[in-house]
Design a protein around this motif. Sequence first.
Motif, PDB file in Angstrom:
ATOM      1  N   GLU A   1      11.330  -5.614   0.233  1.00 58.81           N
ATOM      2  CA  GLU A   1      10.243  -6.485   0.384  1.00 58.81           C
ATOM      3  C   GLU A   1       8.992  -5.901   0.567  1.00 58.81           C
ATOM      4  O   GLU A   1       7.810  -6.260  -0.188  1.00 58.81           O
ATOM      5  N   CYS A   2       8.908  -4.721   1.088  1.00 60.16           N
ATOM      6  CA  CYS A   2       7.623  -4.064   1.543  1.00 60.16           C
ATOM      7  C   CYS A   2       7.213  -3.544   0.329  1.00 60.16           C
ATOM      8  O   CYS A   2       5.835  -3.300  -0.027  1.00 60.16           O
ATOM      9  N   ARG A   3       8.107  -2.917  -0.642  1.00 59.82           N
ATOM     10  CA  ARG A   3       7.602  -2.253  -1.545  1.00 59.82           C
ATOM     11  C   ARG A   3       6.989  -3.267  -2.662  1.00 59.82           C
ATOM     12  O   ARG A   3       6.067  -2.961  -3.226  1.00 59.82           O
ATOM     13  N   ILE A   4       7.549  -4.513  -2.812  1.00 60.06           N
ATOM     14  CA  ILE A   4       6.958  -5.355  -3.559  1.00 60.06           C
ATOM     15  C   ILE A   4       5.411  -5.895  -2.886  1.00 60.06           C
ATOM     16  O   ILE A   4       4.474  -5.989  -3.704  1.00 60.06           O
TER      17      ILE A   4
ATOM     18  N   ALA B   1       3.537  -3.991  -1.425  1.00 57.60           N
ATOM     19  CA  ALA B   1       2.777  -2.684  -1.419  1.00 57.60           C
ATOM     20  C   ALA B   1       2.184  -2.619  -3.021  1.00 57.60           C
ATOM     21  O   ALA B   1       0.985  -2.512  -3.079  1.00 57.60           O
ATOM     22  N   VAL B   2       2.960  -3.084  -3.990  1.00 60.67           N
ATOM     23  CA  VAL B   2       2.671  -3.076  -5.075  1.00 60.67           C
ATOM     24  C   VAL B   2       1.439  -4.252  -5.333  1.00 60.67           C
ATOM     25  O   VAL B   2       0.534  -3.990  -5.890  1.00 60.67           O
ATOM     26  N   ASN B   3       1.886  -5.556  -4.826  1.00 60.49           N
ATOM     27  CA  ASN B   3       0.776  -6.380  -4.854  1.00 60.49           C
ATOM     28  C   ASN B   3      -0.598  -5.986  -4.080  1.00 60.49           C
ATOM     29  O   ASN B   3      -1.565  -6.464  -4.681  1.00 60.49           O
ATOM     30  N   PHE B   4      -0.515  -5.412  -2.871  1.00 58.23           N
ATOM     31  CA  PHE B   4      -1.779  -5.092  -2.286  1.00 58.23           C
ATOM     32  C   PHE B   4      -2.472  -4.039  -3.077  1.00 58.23           C
ATOM     33  O   PHE B   4      -3.636  -4.183  -3.330  1.00 58.23           O
ATOM     34  N   ALA B   5      -1.714  -2.981  -3.669  1.00 56.27           N
ATOM     35  CA  ALA B   5      -2.432  -2.287  -4.346  1.00 56.27           C
ATOM     36  C   ALA B   5      -3.111  -2.838  -5.687  1.00 56.27           C
ATOM     37  O   ALA B   5      -4.247  -2.283  -6.105  1.00 56.27           O
ATOM     38  N   ASN B   6      -2.274  -3.740  -6.338  1.00 52.68           N
ATOM     39  CA  ASN B   6      -3.016  -4.049  -7.495  1.00 52.68           C
ATOM     40  C   ASN B   6      -4.403  -4.862  -7.211  1.00 52.68           C
ATOM     41  O   ASN B   6      -5.366  -5.135  -7.716  1.00 52.68           O
ATOM     42  N   THR B   7      -4.155  -5.708  -5.899  1.00 51.53           N
ATOM     43  CA  THR B   7      -5.250  -6.451  -5.380  1.00 51.53           C
ATOM     44  C   THR B   7      -6.547  -5.475  -5.166  1.00 51.53           C
ATOM     45  O   THR B   7      -7.527  -5.652  -5.408  1.00 51.53           O
ATOM     46  N   LEU B   8      -6.295  -4.367  -4.578  1.00 50.35           N
ATOM     47  CA  LEU B   8      -7.306  -3.474  -4.193  1.00 50.35           C
ATOM     48  C   LEU B   8      -7.812  -2.872  -5.385  1.00 50.35           C
ATOM     49  O   LEU B   8      -9.046  -2.807  -5.418  1.00 50.35           O
TER      50      LEU B   8
END
Length: 273
Positions: free
Chosen positions: A189-192, A194-201
Amino acid sequence: MSIRFTDHLEEFGRLRTEFWSTPGIIEELKAYEARNDDHEYKILKGLIPKPLVGRVTNDVGPAWQTSDTFFTDFPEHNYPNRVLSSTEHSHIICNVACHDTRLYSSDIDPSSLDKTAAAGMSYMHLLLITEMKAHFLDFWNRDDSVNKVNRAIHDAMERRYTEVARAYQRSNSSTAPQRLALLDAVMEECRISAVNFANTLRTNTSATDVVFGFHSHPHHSVGHLHMHVLLADPQFRTYSTLAHDWKTLSFEAVEHVLGEEEAEPTIPGGWPA
């Protein structure tokens, strides 16, 4: 002035007065400045824990000394990708505690203890040592800054996962398999996320607000001047602890108090020579 700013001014002023009024503080600061490893430090907090003195951690760098903090000679003691940017006066580093797997569930810890508050305050939690704000703003405006941040966060998460998973695998506890399964489920769940946060950032860097703050003595964990940089948007704190918010003083309040002290020193006996 806002109520929050006024409160921070008063709190930081109070903490500064208490600090400089502590008997023996001048002598201890002089010993620290001289990196005196024979001095018995009783006042300053956040130095290297005694069990680690003489040891090498992270398999990197020289052995820790009594007068060191975890930020002393930082590049020499850490993996290169933890230093995101450097100038003559400061380093921008990734706070690996922010991405500690203990953050995501109280069950995930080899000691079976809830150490959630030991983890970090935001998806992006950077620490600046010394010259600080100007350095960060320069770094943040570079084309490669967000990729460096995201890569460091990913590496910190995966390194901690590997450490915890290996600890479970070496454990003789009957609950180890169950705890490892829970770790894997949480990390998925955290990896998913993290990917979403990274893309948003990555897509909104120019509009992303950041917060600058300090933890003043005696509420700091590392006894080395550093500034915390967090993302202001609450979504980036979905998996982050709020346990440290109460002690986080705004950059503006700290800057104001120190500016007044520089103009009219209030240190008992004057500034240390």
